[in-house]
Design an enzyme around this catalytic site. Structure first.
Site, short mmCIF file in Angstrom:
data_model
loop_
_atom_site.label_atom_id
_atom_site.label_comp_id
_atom_site.label_asym_id
_atom_site.label_seq_id
_atom_site.Cartn_x
_atom_site.Cartn_y
_atom_site.Cartn_z
N HIS A 7 -28.66 21.98 26.95
CA HIS A 7 -29.81 21.42 26.15
C HIS A 7 -28.92 20.14 25.21
CE1 HIS A 7 -33.89 22.31 24.03
NE2 HIS A 7 -33.75 20.96 24.58
N ASP A 43 -37.79 26.65 21.72
CA ASP A 43 -36.36 27.20 21.65
C ASP A 43 -36.08 28.38 21.04
OD1 ASP A 43 -33.35 27.26 21.94
OD2 ASP A 43 -33.47 25.04 22.15
N HIS A 94 -33.34 28.44 19.32
CA HIS A 94 -32.32 28.07 18.39
C HIS A 94 -32.75 26.64 17.97
CE1 HIS A 94 -30.39 30.58 21.49
NE2 HIS A 94 -29.83 31.22 20.46
N ASP A 129 -30.80 24.06 17.31
CA ASP A 129 -29.94 22.93 17.78
C ASP A 129 -29.84 21.74 17.05
OD1 ASP A 129 -29.85 24.71 19.92
OD2 ASP A 129 -31.20 23.31 21.27
N HIS A 160 -24.30 21.54 22.61
CA HIS A 160 -25.57 22.01 22.94
C HIS A 160 -26.50 22.49 21.71
CE1 HIS A 160 -25.33 26.63 24.18
NE2 HIS A 160 -24.78 26.22 22.97
N ASP A 215 -36.36 24.93 25.90
CA ASP A 215 -35.07 25.55 26.63
C ASP A 215 -35.83 27.06 26.81
OD1 ASP A 215 -32.99 27.69 26.48
OD2 ASP A 215 -31.94 26.51 24.93
N ASP A 271 -34.57 29.86 26.87
CA ASP A 271 -34.29 31.14 25.92
C ASP A 271 -35.19 31.21 24.89
OD1 ASP A 271 -33.44 29.49 23.54
OD2 ASP A 271 -31.35 29.71 24.27
N GLU A 288 -31.52 25.00 30.35
CA GLU A 288 -30.82 26.32 30.28
C GLU A 288 -30.86 27.35 31.33
OE1 GLU A 288 -27.96 26.46 28.29
OE2 GLU A 288 -28.15 24.98 26.78
#
Length: 344
Positions: free
Chosen positions: A138, A161, A163, A165, A178, A266, A268, A311
Site C-alpha cells: 500500500h 483499511d 490501518h 497508513d 506502506h 487494502d 486487510d 496487499e
C-alpha cells in the site's frame, strides 16, 4: 515513457482458477460514470512491488488476480479492458544502494517506483479511463492518488483499511513506507525529503475519509485528531451499520456528490476469516458483505474515477490452497462490485 499497454483484444489473463461467477451475477449495471469516457474503459495496472514492507510475496498479487480471471470478469461486466504491462517488472528502478533515511526503509526504491506508477496512472486518467491499480503493497497509494489528483484536482479519497497508513517519517516505528503514504499525500511535517520531492501534497484533510480502522498507532491517532481527519473505525461500523457509515463518509468528503472518488482498498480491512492471505491481518474486521457493500455503494454514485486493490499476498497462504483461493477470489469480487456487479 515507453507504452507497454495491451489492447482490450488481448485477454492478459489465465483462465480463472476460482469458481466462475454466475451469468446473472456478472451482468453489468446501468450506472452512468461521470468521470469515465464512453465507451467505458478500465485500465488495469498490475504493480509487482513489495518494497514498502518486509514480507515477500505481495509483489505476486497482481499476477495471481489476473490468473484467477479478473480481466475477463470485468469484460463480462461490459467494460473495455486495457492491460498496461509497464509496472509488472520494476526492478530496473531499484538502486544499488538504498540506505535508510532516518527510519525509512528502501526510501529511494519506493520513491522511484511510486513516481513511475504515478505517471502511468496520470496517463490513463487523462484518457478518460477508470484506473484500476492492483498491488503490491500500500505504499503505492502515494503513487496512485498522486496520479489521479493531477487529472481530477477536486477528487476525494475513500481509504478502506485496518490501518491508517498516515505515519510520518517522524512517527513511524517500523520504517516501512506502506504505513506512511497518506502523510506524504497530505504534505505533513517530516515528509519534506528531497528523494520524495516529486510527491506534491495533493490532499487536504477534508478530502479523505477512512473506513474499517482498528489497528492505529498512537502517533497516527494524534495526527487524525490534530488535522480533523474523518475516520470510521470498526466501532462505528458496529454502532451504525455499514450502510450508514458509507453514507456519512460520503457526506463528509463528497457532500454534493459531484467530486471524483478514488477508492484505495487494502484487503486487510476485511476480517482474516474472509481474506487470510495478507501481510498485516487484524481480527475484528469487515465481513464479506460489509466489505462488498462499500464497493457497491461507491459504484452507485457514478463518481468512481480510480480504484486500488492492495496487499493480497499469495505467499502468506502458507501453501493452503483454500486460503489462497479465498483471498484472491475476494479481491476479484471487490473489484467487480466497484465496477458494477450487482446481486440482482
Amino acid at each position: 515513457m515507453s507504452n507497454g499497454t495491451t489492447t482490450n483484444n488481448n485477454n492478459g489473463s489465465t483462465p480463472a482458477a476460482a469458481p466462475a461467477p454466475s451469468a446473472n451475477a456478472m451482468s453489468g449495471s446501468y450506472v452512468t460514470h461521470a468521470f469515465v469516457q464512453v465507451p467505458k474503459t478500465v485500465a488495469i495496472l498490475g504493480v509487482a512491488f513489495s518494497g514498502g514492507q518486509a514480507r515477500g510475496g505481495v509483489e505476486n498479487g497482481p499476477q495471481t488476480l489476473a490468473e484467477f480471471g479478473l480481466h475477463q470478469q470485468l469484460r463480462d461486466l461490459d467494460w473495455n479492458v486495457t492491460v498496461d504491462a509497464r509496472c509488472q517488472d520494476l526492478t530496473h528502478l531499484q538502486p544499488k544502494a538504498d540506505a535508510n533515511i532516518g527510519k525509512l526503509k528502501n526510501p529511494r526504491y519506493v520513491s522511484r517506483v511510486c513516481e513511475y506508477v504515478a505517471n502511468v496512472v496520470e496517463e490513463h486518467a487523462r484518457q478518460g479511463e477508470l484506473v484500476l491499480t492492483v498491488g503490491g503493497d500500500h505504499s503505492l497509494g502515494m503513487a496512485t492518488i498522486s496520479g489521479t489528483a493531477r487529472v481530477h484536482k477536486d477528487m476525494c479519497v475513500v481509504w478502506v483499511d485496518a490501518h491508517a497508513d498516515i505515519n510520518t517519517p517522524l512517527t513511524t516505528d517500523s520504517g516501512n513506507l506502506h504505513g506512511c503514504p497518506v502523510s506524504f499525500l497530505l504534505g505533513l511535517p517530516g515528509t519534506e525529503i528531497p528523494e520524495f520531492a516529486w510527491c506534491k501534497p495533493c490532499l487536504t484533510p477534508d478530502r479523505i475519509v477512512y473506513i474499517g480502522l482498528r489497528d492505529v498507532d498512537a502517533g497516527e491517532k494524534r495526527i487524525l485528531r490534530e488535522y480533523g481527519i474523518k475516520a470510521f473505525s470498526m466501532t462505528e461500523v458496529d454502532r451504525y451499520g455499514i450502510g450508514r457509515v458509507v453514507e456519512m463518509a460520503l457526506d463528509h468528503v463528497n457532500p454534493n456528490r459531484d467530486r471524483p472518488i478514488h477508492l484505495s482498498y487494502d484487503v486487510d480491512a476485511l476480517d482474516p476469516s474472509v481474506a487470510p492471505a495478507t501481510g498485516t491481518p487484524v481480527r475484528g474486521g469487515l465481513t464479506f458483505r460489509e466489505g462488498h457493500y462499500i464497493c457497491e455503494a461507491l459504484h452507485e454514485t457514478g463518481l468512481l474515477a480510480a480504484m486500488d486493490i492492495m496487499e493480497v499476498n499469495p505467499a502468506l497462504a502458507n501453501g493452503d490452497v483454500t486460503q489462497l483461493t479465498q483471498t484472491v477470489a475476494v479481491g476479484c469480487s471487490l473489484v467487480r462490485s466497484a465496477l458494477g456487479e450487482t446481486l440482482l
